[in-house]
Design a protein around this motif. Structure first.
Motif, mmCIF file in Angstrom:
data_model
loop_
_atom_site.group_PDB
_atom_site.id
_atom_site.type_symbol
_atom_site.label_atom_id
_atom_site.label_comp_id
_atom_site.label_asym_id
_atom_site.label_seq_id
_atom_site.Cartn_x
_atom_site.Cartn_y
_atom_site.Cartn_z
ATOM 1 N N ASP A 130 -0.302 -6.194 -2.380
ATOM 2 C CA ASP A 130 -0.241 -4.927 -3.297
ATOM 3 C C ASP A 130 0.577 -3.780 -2.585
ATOM 4 O O ASP A 130 0.361 -3.014 -1.809
ATOM 5 N N GLU A 131 1.916 -3.923 -2.899
ATOM 6 C CA GLU A 131 2.911 -3.095 -2.624
ATOM 7 C C GLU A 131 2.888 -1.682 -2.892
ATOM 8 O O GLU A 131 2.970 -0.674 -2.193
ATOM 9 N N GLY A 132 2.287 -1.339 -4.000
ATOM 10 C CA GLY A 132 1.943 -0.028 -4.774
ATOM 11 C C GLY A 132 1.048 0.545 -3.944
ATOM 12 O O GLY A 132 1.326 1.680 -3.656
ATOM 13 N N THR A 133 -0.090 0.040 -3.697
ATOM 14 C CA THR A 133 -1.085 0.692 -2.823
ATOM 15 C C THR A 133 -0.545 0.684 -1.184
ATOM 16 O O THR A 133 -0.721 1.831 -0.680
ATOM 17 N N ASN A 134 -0.136 -0.089 -0.985
ATOM 18 C CA ASN A 134 0.407 -0.208 0.723
ATOM 19 C C ASN A 134 1.367 1.008 0.712
ATOM 20 O O ASN A 134 1.245 1.808 1.802
ATOM 21 N N SER A 135 2.395 1.185 -0.022
ATOM 22 C CA SER A 135 3.285 2.227 -0.107
ATOM 23 C C SER A 135 2.651 3.590 -0.090
ATOM 24 O O SER A 135 3.158 4.394 0.623
ATOM 25 N N MET A 136 1.683 3.545 -1.159
ATOM 26 C CA MET A 136 0.904 4.877 -1.136
ATOM 27 C C MET A 136 0.321 5.339 0.093
ATOM 28 O O MET A 136 0.325 6.560 0.594
ATOM 29 N N MET A 137 -0.455 4.555 0.588
ATOM 30 C CA MET A 137 -1.269 4.700 1.860
ATOM 31 C C MET A 137 -0.165 5.068 3.088
ATOM 32 O O MET A 137 -0.556 5.963 3.815
#
Length: 156
Positions: A130-137
């Motif tokens: 999950d790159e979206g959540t990964n990037s946000m974190m």
């Protein structure tokens, strides 16, 4: 394997939603803590800290919205009641804090809790691709690490 519309593993996404709701609860308590110290700060560092705390709670308000929207993107439901926040949160609750060092220490302790949760979410989002959540974190972590460094420098 059961996939979501985003192409992610459904069970891994469900676990992420639970963890993101945990982060949301803790961010809401952190947000309120920073609002409280912003309102109540006194002493020789008033002007400096009053502005810093406003910067921090404004940033927290944005992050709360980003977290809730990420939960919705993952087809979850963001928690949204004070009852849920208080039951789930691990961030210490600050009450009637007006002394500068105590206020900064509360923020430092709160950010440390948030970082721990975010690192767990980063691991889960990585495992779920999950790159979206990964990037946000990753963005949250980098910002908060710098803030912690600065606040700890201020504390001496």
């Amino acid at each position: 394997m059961n996939k979501t519309v985003l192409g992610l593993d459904k069970s891994k996404t469900d676990n992420l939603v639970v963890s993101l709701n945990d982060l949301l609860a803790n961010f809401q308590v952190y947000y309120q803590n920073v609002r409280g110290v912003h309102w109540n700060i006194k002493g020789k560092n008033f002007f400096q800290l009053h502005l810093k705390f406003e910067e921090l709670y404004t940033d927290a308000q944005i992050k709360v919205d980003l977290i809730a929207e990420r939960i919705l993107t993952l087809h979850g439901a963001p928690i949204h009641t004070f009852d849920e926040y208080s039951k789930m949160a691990k961030v210490p609750v600050g009450k009637n804090i007006s002394k500068d060092e105590e206020a900064v220490a509360l923020v430092v302790n709160s950010l440390s809790v948030l970082l721990s949760i975010e690192r767990t979410i980063l691991e889960l989002s990585s495992e779920a691709d999950d790159e979206g959540t990964n990037s946000m974190m990753s963005d949250f972590i980098a910002e908060q690490e710098k803030t912690l460094w600065m606040l700890n420098a201020w504390l001496g």
